[in-house]
Scaffold this motif. Structure first.
Motif, PDB file in Angstrom:
ATOM      1  N   VAL A 113       1.047  -1.806   0.022  1.00  0.00           N
ATOM      2  CA  VAL A 113       0.188   0.335  -0.088  1.00  0.00           C
ATOM      3  C   VAL A 113       0.628   1.276   0.455  1.00  0.00           C
ATOM      4  O   VAL A 113       0.678   2.457  -0.416  1.00  0.00           O
ATOM      5  CB  VAL A 113      -0.787  -0.392   1.423  1.00  0.00           C
ATOM      6  CG1 VAL A 113      -2.020   1.351   1.305  1.00  0.00           C
ATOM      7  CG2 VAL A 113      -1.657  -1.195   1.275  1.00  0.00           C
ATOM      8  N   LEU A 114       1.965   0.986   0.403  1.00  0.00           N
ATOM      9  CA  LEU A 114       2.493   2.762   0.827  1.00  0.00           C
ATOM     10  C   LEU A 114       3.548   2.451  -0.440  1.00  0.00           C
ATOM     11  O   LEU A 114       4.037   3.908  -0.584  1.00  0.00           O
ATOM     12  CB  LEU A 114       4.034   1.681   2.040  1.00  0.00           C
ATOM     13  CG  LEU A 114       5.082   3.312   2.204  1.00  0.00           C
ATOM     14  CD1 LEU A 114       3.976   3.894   2.982  1.00  0.00           C
ATOM     15  CD2 LEU A 114       5.642   2.451   3.455  1.00  0.00           C
ATOM     16  N   HIS A 115       4.130   1.934  -0.938  1.00  0.00           N
ATOM     17  CA  HIS A 115       4.988   2.001  -2.636  1.00  0.00           C
ATOM     18  C   HIS A 115       4.081   2.825  -3.420  1.00  0.00           C
ATOM     19  O   HIS A 115       4.937   3.927  -3.250  1.00  0.00           O
ATOM     20  CB  HIS A 115       4.722   0.691  -3.112  1.00  0.00           C
ATOM     21  CG  HIS A 115       5.790   0.957  -4.295  1.00  0.00           C
ATOM     22  ND1 HIS A 115       5.380   0.000  -5.663  1.00  0.00           N
ATOM     23  CD2 HIS A 115       7.289   0.528  -4.720  1.00  0.00           C
ATOM     24  CE1 HIS A 115       5.635   0.594  -6.938  1.00  0.00           C
ATOM     25  NE2 HIS A 115       7.095   0.556  -5.613  1.00  0.00           N
ATOM     26  N   PRO A 116       3.129   2.973  -3.726  1.00  0.00           N
ATOM     27  CA  PRO A 116       2.796   4.048  -4.533  1.00  0.00           C
ATOM     28  C   PRO A 116       2.952   5.516  -3.954  1.00  0.00           C
ATOM     29  O   PRO A 116       3.217   6.017  -4.468  1.00  0.00           O
ATOM     30  CB  PRO A 116       1.323   3.435  -4.992  1.00  0.00           C
ATOM     31  CG  PRO A 116       0.891   2.382  -4.411  1.00  0.00           C
ATOM     32  CD  PRO A 116       2.023   1.825  -4.093  1.00  0.00           C
ATOM     33  N   ILE A 117       2.513   5.822  -3.095  1.00  0.00           N
ATOM     34  CA  ILE A 117       2.834   6.894  -1.889  1.00  0.00           C
ATOM     35  C   ILE A 117       4.539   7.192  -1.800  1.00  0.00           C
ATOM     36  O   ILE A 117       4.681   8.505  -2.383  1.00  0.00           O
ATOM     37  CB  ILE A 117       1.939   6.991  -0.918  1.00  0.00           C
ATOM     38  CG1 ILE A 117       0.854   6.339  -0.958  1.00  0.00           C
ATOM     39  CG2 ILE A 117       2.239   7.772  -0.100  1.00  0.00           C
ATOM     40  CD1 ILE A 117       0.042   5.550   0.461  1.00  0.00           C
ATOM     41  N   THR A 118       5.091   6.345  -1.835  1.00  0.00           N
ATOM     42  CA  THR A 118       6.596   6.330  -1.369  1.00  0.00           C
ATOM     43  C   THR A 118       7.383   7.199  -3.145  1.00  0.00           C
ATOM     44  O   THR A 118       7.536   8.250  -2.930  1.00  0.00           O
ATOM     45  CB  THR A 118       7.085   5.079  -1.091  1.00  0.00           C
ATOM     46  OG1 THR A 118       6.672   4.371   0.049  1.00  0.00           O
ATOM     47  CG2 THR A 118       8.878   5.297  -0.831  1.00  0.00           C
ATOM     48  N   ARG A 119       6.567   6.047  -3.841  1.00  0.00           N
ATOM     49  CA  ARG A 119       7.693   7.247  -5.292  1.00  0.00           C
ATOM     50  C   ARG A 119       6.564   8.457  -5.086  1.00  0.00           C
ATOM     51  O   ARG A 119       6.857   8.755  -6.365  1.00  0.00           O
ATOM     52  CB  ARG A 119       6.752   5.441  -6.549  1.00  0.00           C
ATOM     53  CG  ARG A 119       7.161   5.555  -7.590  1.00  0.00           C
ATOM     54  CD  ARG A 119       6.885   4.692  -8.838  1.00  0.00           C
ATOM     55  NE  ARG A 119       5.178   4.803  -8.327  1.00  0.00           N
ATOM     56  CZ  ARG A 119       4.508   3.927  -9.561  1.00  0.00           C
ATOM     57  NH1 ARG A 119       5.289   2.332  -9.646  1.00  0.00           N
ATOM     58  NH2 ARG A 119       3.901   2.589  -9.387  1.00  0.00           N
ATOM     59  N   GLY A 120       5.067   8.180  -5.599  1.00  0.00           N
ATOM     60  CA  GLY A 120       4.642   9.616  -5.580  1.00  0.00           C
ATOM     61  C   GLY A 120       5.487  10.600  -4.477  1.00  0.00           C
ATOM     62  O   GLY A 120       5.714  11.826  -5.585  1.00  0.00           O
ATOM     63  N   PHE A 121       5.665  10.631  -3.668  1.00  0.00           N
ATOM     64  CA  PHE A 121       6.932  11.705  -2.563  1.00  0.00           C
ATOM     65  C   PHE A 121       7.776  12.274  -3.951  1.00  0.00           C
ATOM     66  O   PHE A 121       8.043  13.139  -3.527  1.00  0.00           O
ATOM     67  CB  PHE A 121       6.524  11.324  -1.700  1.00  0.00           C
ATOM     68  CG  PHE A 121       5.997  11.527  -0.550  1.00  0.00           C
ATOM     69  CD1 PHE A 121       5.250  13.135  -0.346  1.00  0.00           C
ATOM     70  CD2 PHE A 121       4.427  10.709   0.140  1.00  0.00           C
ATOM     71  CE1 PHE A 121       3.627  13.319   0.337  1.00  0.00           C
ATOM     72  CE2 PHE A 121       3.170  11.435   0.951  1.00  0.00           C
ATOM     73  CZ  PHE A 121       3.292  12.075   1.118  1.00  0.00           C
ATOM     74  N   LYS A 122       8.454  11.143  -4.187  1.00  0.00           N
ATOM     75  CA  LYS A 122       9.138  11.023  -4.849  1.00  0.00           C
ATOM     76  C   LYS A 122       9.524  12.172  -5.976  1.00  0.00           C
ATOM     77  O   LYS A 122      10.221  12.515  -5.609  1.00  0.00           O
ATOM     78  CB  LYS A 122      10.601   9.523  -4.763  1.00  0.00           C
ATOM     79  CG  LYS A 122      12.109   9.947  -5.241  1.00  0.00           C
ATOM     80  CD  LYS A 122      12.520   8.865  -5.226  1.00  0.00           C
ATOM     81  CE  LYS A 122      13.877   8.313  -5.718  1.00  0.00           C
ATOM     82  NZ  LYS A 122      15.306   9.109  -5.941  1.00  0.00           N
TER      83      LYS A 122
END
Ligand SMILES: Cc1cc2nc3c(=O)[nH]c(=O)nc-3n(C[C@H](O)[C@H](O)[C@H](O)COP(=O)(O)OP(=O)(O)OC[C@H]3O[C@@H](n4cnc5c(N)ncnc54)[C@H](O)[C@@H]3O)c2cc1C
Ligand code: FES
Length: 283
Positions: A113-122
């Motif tokens: 669940v965290l993966h697309p959010i992490t990528r989005g912030f980067k």
């Protein structure tokens, strides 16, 4: 009907990743959003986050832990099989903007669940420090993807079989102590106790924190009230007001209690499903 294009077993087969053809959903989905699907015509509806989307290929990827009847049924489907129906994208997208340094903490299947959010912030220009954890090395998922999606990745295992020996909260505290006011926001997604304790740590440091709540859902459109959670003393519906909320205002005890409400029925459904599978195998 939605065709399964790939199936990968992770974490010793306890977690499954499926890439699914769903062009209309893939075209609109944003980080933090989820779908509600039914594996077959008589199946129950379950919410799963889109761990990845590819609007060009027209696909979405779901990554789920096999915990009960519906996730076991989904796991039994193979490449080229079809999922009966998928509704989405649902929920509010993660509010992603350039803020500075962000810490993303994931535990267990919460990492998906965290993966697309992490990528989005980067991608939005933030410095992203990711911390992921699992009980043991073999249960860790998406290490490579999380490394690619962040600027710095810390891995923890409860039993010390890989990376830091201990909980994600230890590394979170270390990073917050080291970086101080440089950290503008934290995101923490995983089992409810993990989110609760991460949230306690970030509260000590005064860092705004977001959690994604896995309330039990039925319709996913704000009609049934099943997913209600208490946030800052107010009743919110995780499906339409969330699933992300201010961690420092969430009633985690209430959420834990509601998640156990149907345990007896869930166990009965799983037992009946396993008996049916065993009979089919014998026939
Ligand atoms: C917005 C949202 C996004 C989600 N995204 C994902 C995801 O990407 N990957 C993933 O693996 N799971 C995700 N979940 C949880 C997932 O929906 C449940 O695990 C699933 O519904 C279980 O269905 P089941 O029939 O297999 O098990 P059930 O028979 O319903 O439950 C079996 C056991 O699993 C636990 N459980 C049931 N429902 C939940 C729940 N909602 N959260 C946590 N534990 C539960 C209970 O302990 C229960 O006893 C998400 C939930 C929400 C609300
Ligand atoms: S799932 Fe029905 S109101 Fe949210």
């Amino acid at each position: 009907m939605f065709q399964i294009l790939s199936k990968t077993e992770l974490a010793q087969g306890t977690v499954v990743a499926n890439e699914i053809m769903a062009p209309k959903i893939a075209a609109k989905a944003k980080p933090g959003q989820f779908v509600i699907l039914r594996a077959n015509e008589t199946g129950e509806r379950i919410p799963l986050t889109m761990a990845d989307t590819d609007p060009v290929r027209g696909t979405i990827t779901i990554i789920y832990q096999v915990v009960g009847k519906t996730t076991a049924l989904l796991k039994s489907l193979n490449v080229m099989d079809h999922i009966q129906d998928i509704a989405g994208p649902l929920g509010r997208p993660t509010p992603i903007e350039k803020k500075g340094t962000i810490i993303c903490v994931g535990g267990g299947t919460g990492v998906a669940v965290l993966h697309p959010i992490t990528r989005g912030f980067k991608q939005a220009g933030n410095k992203v420090i990711a911390i992921i954890g699992a009980r043991t090395k073999d249960l860790l998922i998406m290490e490579d993807k999380m490394r690619a999606a962040s600027d710095e990745l810390h891995v923890c295992t409860d039993d010390g079989s890989y990376g830091h020996h201990g909980f994600v909260t230890d590394v979170l505290r270390e990073q917050l102590t080291k970086l101080g006011s440089e950290v503008k926001e934290a995101v923490t997604i995983g089992p409810v106790p993990m989110m609760k304790f991460c949230s306690k740590v970030t509260a000590e440091f005064g860092v705004p924190t977001m959690v994604s709540l896995n309330a039990i859902m039925v319709d996913g459109t704000g009609m049934c009230g099943c997913c209600r959670v208490a946030v800052g003393g107010e009743t919110k519906f995780a499906c339409v007001d969330g699933p992300e909320f201010d961690a420092h205002k969430v009633d985690f005890e209430g959420l834990s209690l509601r998640l156990t409400a149907y345990q007896k029925q869930e166990r009965e459904a799983m037992d009946a499903y396993q008996r049916k599978c065993a009979c089919a195998a014998k026939a």
